[in-house]
Design a protein around this motif. Structure first.
Motif, PDB file in Angstrom:
ATOM      1  N   PHE B  42      -0.640  -9.422  -7.642  1.00  0.00           N
ATOM      2  CA  PHE B  42      -1.368 -10.369  -6.783  1.00  0.00           C
ATOM      3  C   PHE B  42      -1.883  -9.650  -5.540  1.00  0.00           C
ATOM      4  O   PHE B  42      -3.006  -9.879  -5.088  1.00  0.00           O
ATOM      5  CB  PHE B  42      -0.474 -11.542  -6.355  1.00  0.00           C
ATOM      6  N   ALA B  43      -1.043  -8.801  -4.957  1.00  0.00           N
ATOM      7  CA  ALA B  43      -1.440  -8.095  -3.734  1.00  0.00           C
ATOM      8  C   ALA B  43      -2.571  -7.103  -4.015  1.00  0.00           C
ATOM      9  O   ALA B  43      -3.453  -6.903  -3.194  1.00  0.00           O
ATOM     10  CB  ALA B  43      -0.243  -7.370  -3.126  1.00  0.00           C
ATOM     11  N   GLY B  46      -5.549  -9.697  -6.205  1.00  0.00           N
ATOM     12  CA  GLY B  46      -5.780 -11.096  -5.844  1.00  0.00           C
ATOM     13  C   GLY B  46      -5.299 -12.000  -6.959  1.00  0.00           C
ATOM     14  O   GLY B  46      -5.425 -11.671  -8.145  1.00  0.00           O
ATOM     15  N   ALA B  48      -6.341 -14.815  -8.298  1.00  0.00           N
ATOM     16  CA  ALA B  48      -7.280 -15.341  -9.296  1.00  0.00           C
ATOM     17  C   ALA B  48      -7.626 -14.314 -10.368  1.00  0.00           C
ATOM     18  O   ALA B  48      -7.988 -14.681 -11.488  1.00  0.00           O
ATOM     19  CB  ALA B  48      -8.552 -15.840  -8.614  1.00  0.00           C
ATOM     20  N   PHE B 124       0.977  -9.676   2.716  1.00  0.00           N
ATOM     21  CA  PHE B 124      -0.429  -9.739   2.339  1.00  0.00           C
ATOM     22  C   PHE B 124      -0.704 -11.018   1.547  1.00  0.00           C
ATOM     23  O   PHE B 124      -1.644 -11.763   1.841  1.00  0.00           O
ATOM     24  CB  PHE B 124      -0.777  -8.503   1.496  1.00  0.00           C
ATOM     25  N   TYR B 127      -0.612 -14.344   3.578  1.00  0.00           N
ATOM     26  CA  TYR B 127      -1.782 -14.644   4.390  1.00  0.00           C
ATOM     27  C   TYR B 127      -3.018 -14.898   3.542  1.00  0.00           C
ATOM     28  O   TYR B 127      -3.836 -15.745   3.846  1.00  0.00           O
ATOM     29  CB  TYR B 127      -2.046 -13.517   5.394  1.00  0.00           C
ATOM     30  N   MET B 128      -3.136 -14.150   2.435  1.00  0.00           N
ATOM     31  CA  MET B 128      -4.371 -14.165   1.677  1.00  0.00           C
ATOM     32  C   MET B 128      -4.475 -15.264   0.664  1.00  0.00           C
ATOM     33  O   MET B 128      -5.552 -15.731   0.352  1.00  0.00           O
ATOM     34  CB  MET B 128      -4.524 -12.847   0.922  1.00  0.00           C
ATOM     35  N   GLU B 129      -3.342 -15.625   0.102  1.00  0.00           N
ATOM     36  CA  GLU B 129      -3.419 -16.519  -1.049  1.00  0.00           C
ATOM     37  C   GLU B 129      -3.104 -17.980  -0.735  1.00  0.00           C
ATOM     38  O   GLU B 129      -2.875 -18.767  -1.636  1.00  0.00           O
ATOM     39  CB  GLU B 129      -2.546 -15.975  -2.188  1.00  0.00           C
ATOM     40  N   ARG B 131      -5.335 -19.759   0.043  1.00  0.00           N
ATOM     41  CA  ARG B 131      -6.511 -20.330  -0.620  1.00  0.00           C
ATOM     42  C   ARG B 131      -6.237 -20.704  -2.073  1.00  0.00           C
ATOM     43  O   ARG B 131      -6.945 -21.509  -2.653  1.00  0.00           O
ATOM     44  CB  ARG B 131      -7.671 -19.329  -0.578  1.00  0.00           C
TER      45      ARG B 131
END
Lengths: 214, 214
Positions: B42-43, B46, B48, B124, B127-129, B131
């Motif tokens: 995932f890191a 991403g 998706a 990471f 914060y990023m996922e 979404r």
């Protein structure tokens, strides 16, 4: 700056590579839409999950037509990130008051917050998709990013030299300042408890305290 | 904490859902490897862009076997993010010195840097996922995140009440502090110019300055 006009009205990106120019005024309209679609989709799903086909569909053009505007997805990402940083550098140059280091620090804090709040997707991509850049693009982006980091670093160095600031380490001070200011993007929403001006004011004060301005 | 042991040795995640337990000691070994593989992938690419098949291949098990450990990819992400935040809250509780607000602020700064530097991929993703979380998972993660934000907020509020700190807005002060400290993850590398202890020291001082400690 010429480089920031890629996919722009004057010079659609395809022209750099000698590709056929899309017919008529279409180039100037579609180019920015390709750029905007890529930015929005990369921010929403992540670079690796987005296909050129998906970007084309979002713009409403065929997958083949998309290649008039960009040779590949990596170029699209790299250009978005470089343009973001070049615009950031240009925008700071335009508002840098020069002179007094504390005034410059406050101006920098307000500027950085405003610029980044106006561009949430570009900021998100700039931080998240460093992982997706190929080595050459990464180096170019890193050079621009370091140039921006040198702005607060220079302000702190001058502030220390002028006896106005107390900083344990100017490089770390610059990084701390940038991270603190960029962090506003993670929580600020227009229409919330504090407006942008109030937020800028509070952060400018925290920035002063951080570097020991009395 | 029970919830942090998912995919762990005591309680592989499948058991929560009444799924068949993988045979013998395999559950205790493979569960953490599934978790680690998902976190790393995932890191890197991403959420998706990563498939369950890809996670299974990384662990070296069949795609079907993966469902013994997690019902779906969303659950995997949601658990990773919640566990990260629960571990963070527990770890702070274990080191919170209590008492003097300035001492607590410094302890918080050092703790936050250390905890986050040890877990770059989890940070990471956290914060990023956001979404990528479905509404229910998002609410659960947000609740935990707010609970953590309440830690520095409480320290600043107590510090102001005790006349030790000067803060324009305690909520913004807490957000600024967290962002500044988490930012160390973007540039720090072991073996660089400053070691972790030196970095923690400099940031603890900047944190003091930020909230007006004289």
């Amino acid at each position: 700056m010429e480089a920031t006009r890629w996919l722009g009205i004057e010079r659609p990106f395809g022209l750099f590579l000698g590709m056929a120019r899309p017919s008529g005024s279409d180039a100037g309209v579609t180019g920015p839409r390709v750029r905007a679609a890529a930015e929005r989709l990369f921010a929403k799903f992540g670079y690796a999950a987005v296909s050129m086909r998906q970007i084309a569909a979002d713009v409403g053009i065929g997958a083949g037509a998309l290649y008039h505007y960009t040779p590949d997805k990596q170029t699209l990402l790299s250009r978005l990130m470089r343009d973001h940083l070049e615009e950031l550098l240009d925008a700071w140059d335009a508002v840098d008051p020069g002179g007094d280091t504390v005034a410059r620090l406050e101006a920098f804090a307000r500027f950085h917050i405003r610029f980044h709040l106006d561009r949430p997707d570009a900021v998100f991509i700039a931080y998240m998709e460093l992982r997706s850049l190929e080595p050459g693009s990464f180096a170019a982006v890193e050079t621009l990013r370091r140039r921006y980091e040198a702005v607060p670093e220079g302000i702190l160095r001058d502030g220390v030299a002028a006896g106005r600031m107390q900083v344990g380490d100017v490089k770390l001070g610059a990084m701390a300042l940038i991270a603190m200011l960029t962090g506003v993007n993670t929580w600020y929403r227009d229409g919330g408890r504090l407006d942008r001006t109030a937020v800028e004011e509070i952060y400018a004060n925290m920035a002063r305290g951080m570097v020991g301005v009395g």
